[in-house]
Design a protein around this motif. Structure first.
Motif, short mmCIF file in Angstrom:
data_model
loop_
_atom_site.label_atom_id
_atom_site.label_comp_id
_atom_site.label_asym_id
_atom_site.label_seq_id
_atom_site.Cartn_x
_atom_site.Cartn_y
_atom_site.Cartn_z
N THR A 4 -27.75 -33.58 -32.74
CA THR A 4 -27.06 -33.64 -33.83
C THR A 4 -27.47 -35.21 -34.58
OG1 THR A 4 -24.93 -33.62 -35.00
CG2 THR A 4 -24.46 -34.77 -32.80
N GLN A 5 -27.96 -35.33 -34.86
CA GLN A 5 -28.47 -36.58 -35.53
C GLN A 5 -27.54 -37.65 -35.72
OE1 GLN A 5 -31.92 -38.09 -36.16
NE2 GLN A 5 -30.69 -39.59 -36.28
N LEU B 203 -23.26 -24.79 -25.85
CA LEU B 203 -22.42 -25.59 -26.36
C LEU B 203 -23.69 -26.24 -27.31
CD1 LEU B 203 -23.29 -28.07 -22.90
CD2 LEU B 203 -21.35 -27.38 -23.98
N VAL B 204 -22.43 -26.60 -28.68
CA VAL B 204 -22.76 -26.63 -29.83
C VAL B 204 -22.59 -27.92 -30.40
CG1 VAL B 204 -23.36 -25.75 -31.92
CG2 VAL B 204 -23.07 -23.18 -29.87
N GLU B 205 -23.12 -29.07 -30.67
CA GLU B 205 -22.60 -29.97 -31.47
C GLU B 205 -22.50 -29.98 -33.13
OE1 GLU B 205 -25.35 -31.38 -27.63
OE2 GLU B 205 -25.72 -29.66 -29.74
N SER B 206 -21.60 -30.48 -33.94
CA SER B 206 -21.74 -30.89 -34.60
C SER B 206 -20.54 -32.62 -34.80
CB SER B 206 -20.30 -29.86 -35.60
OG SER B 206 -19.35 -29.90 -35.27
N ALA C 286 -17.74 -25.47 -26.60
CA ALA C 286 -18.37 -24.60 -25.79
C ALA C 286 -18.18 -23.34 -25.48
CB ALA C 286 -18.18 -25.31 -24.36
N SER C 287 -18.78 -22.63 -25.07
CA SER C 287 -18.53 -21.07 -24.71
C SER C 287 -19.19 -20.71 -23.73
CB SER C 287 -18.68 -20.32 -25.55
OG SER C 287 -20.39 -20.48 -25.56
N TYR D 269 -26.20 -35.92 -27.67
CA TYR D 269 -26.42 -35.13 -27.03
C TYR D 269 -25.16 -34.41 -26.21
CZ TYR D 269 -31.62 -34.68 -28.24
OH TYR D 269 -32.51 -34.13 -28.43
N CYS D 270 -23.74 -33.03 -26.11
CA CYS D 270 -23.04 -32.96 -24.98
C CYS D 270 -23.84 -32.75 -24.24
CB CYS D 270 -22.52 -31.73 -26.44
SG CYS D 270 -20.95 -31.71 -24.70
#
Length: 129
Positions: free
Chosen positions: A123-124, A4-7, A24-25, A95-96
């Motif tokens: 991510t802040q 998971l990558v947040e932005s 997500a991957s 957070y995801c």
């Protein structure tokens, strides 16, 4: 294991809006219970919003109800958190999270950190008065 990558985090004035994305991957978001959590300095991580695995049910913390919306785009394999009317108390790292596996309820909404086994890096989000 899902990655998971947040932005989408950043600095915004009170009353403003941000949209967080969680790409997500490794697993389809449409097949997973998904949640957004946040952690402010000196505080415990808390649930913000969550989907059931089916996507048919959602949960919002009382503090964000009516202001935040969780959604997902299965084609993009991405979960979003639209945050409107932001307040300084929304300042936190967001957070995801995803719950992997298949042997769990499709309709139950998981709201505890321990229920999830995949996390993004966070991510802040900073909301100025």
């Amino acid at each position: 294991q899902v990655q998971l990558v947040e932005s989408g985090g950043g600095l915004v004035q009170a009353g403003g809006s941000l949209r967080l994305s969680c790409a997500a991957s490794g697993r389809a978001v449409g097949s997973s219970a998904m949640g957004w959590f946040r952690q402010a300095p000196g505080k415990e991580r808390e649930i913000v919003a969550a989907f059931s695995r089916s996507g048919g049910s959602t949960y919002y913390a009382d503090s964000v109800k009516g202001r935040f919306t969780i959604s997902r785009d299965n084609a993009k394999n991405t979960v979003y958190l639209q945050m409107n009317s932001l307040k300084p108390e929304d300042t936190a790292v967001y957070y995801c999270a995803a719950r992997g596996g298949t042997l769990y309820s499709r309709t139950y909404i998981y709201t505890k950190s321990i229920d999830y086994n995949s996390w993004g890096q966070g991510t802040q989000v900073t909301v100025s008065p």
